[in-house]
Design an enzyme around this catalytic site. Structure first.
Site, PDB file in Angstrom:
ATOM      1  N   VAL A   1      23.791 -29.558  63.967  1.00 51.75           N
ATOM      2  CA  VAL A   1      23.617 -28.342  63.875  1.00 51.75           C
ATOM      3  C   VAL A   1      23.140 -27.916  62.826  1.00 51.75           C
ATOM      4  O   VAL A   1      23.423 -28.293  61.365  1.00 51.75           O
ATOM      5  CB  VAL A   1      25.004 -28.414  64.655  1.00 51.75           C
ATOM      6  N   SER A   2      21.949 -26.991  63.074  1.00 54.17           N
ATOM      7  CA  SER A   2      20.793 -27.123  62.039  1.00 54.17           C
ATOM      8  C   SER A   2      21.942 -25.423  61.153  1.00 54.17           C
ATOM      9  O   SER A   2      21.958 -25.572  58.967  1.00 54.17           O
ATOM     10  CB  SER A   2      19.718 -25.896  62.329  1.00 54.17           C
TER      11      SER A   2
END
Length: 203
Positions: free
Chosen positions: A10-11
């Site tokens: 996840v960024s």
């Protein structure tokens, strides 16, 4: 058939990873074999991914939810795909794109089609990211033109600003002295003075 692994990225630390984890659980990937990075895609410092690379052996199977989990841009995705499939000799399944399943079509034509699809999807993924950034930039610019201010709100004028501004206007003190008395930088004082002058003129 080797071991089955899953990779989740996840960024940002706020982004929810449940969607990716649910997809891996549906494929019965053992929980201990799921590696997850919660870091900025910009920095791309992925300690768990690097640990996974060391763990992978020939004939292992890796599940990922979407192709952009492998890299931050077109070149990175292609490079990681090459490392995983050619150097490590593992199989990859991209859950969002059934065509990207290296277990199918191990012949020359199957490999060729898989590589073509990968290149197209990697290019599309990078293009979409660029378009999102461009739309964000355009949205911010449009908001600025409407008068929306970003960042922290400016500090209010100090209580002595009117007095100092009057002295500066009457040329009894310099701009540098006025800024010091207001606890401003010189550019900030001049900006505030300009706004005050425009406000007075407008009144």
């Amino acid at each position: 058939m080797g071991n089955v692994y899953g990779y989740v990225r996840v960024s940002t630390r706020e982004q929810n990873e449940d969607r990716q984890l649910l997809a891996l659980n549906e494929r019965q990937v053992p929980e201990k074999n799921i590696y997850m990075d919660k870091q900025s895609g910009k920095d791309f410092n992925r300690p768990r991914y690097r640990k996974l690379l060391k763990k992978l052996r020939k004939r292992d199977l890796l599940y990922i939810k979407s192709i952009d989990r492998l890299g931050r841009d077109y070149e990175e995705i292609l490079e990681q795909w090459r490392v995983l499939t050619k150097e490590k000799g593992i199989d990859i399944v991209v859950l969002d794109m059934p065509l990207l399943d290296t277990r199918r079509g191990r012949d020359l034509m199957g490999t060729f089609l898989s590589d073509i699809v990968l290149q197209v999807l990697s290019f599309v993924a990078e293009n979409e990211r660029k378009n999102i950034r461009e739309r964000q930039k355009e949205g911010i610019e449009a908001a600025r033109l409407r008068g929306v201010q970003f960042g922290r709100p400016p500090k209010p004028d100090p209580e002595n600003f009117d007095q100092v501004y009057g002295q500066w206007l009457a040329k009894r003190i310099s701009g540098e002295e006025a800024a010091r008395l207001c606890n401003f930088s010189v550019p900030t004082f001049y900006r505030r003075a300009k706004k005050r002058k425009e406000g007075i003129c407008g009144g």
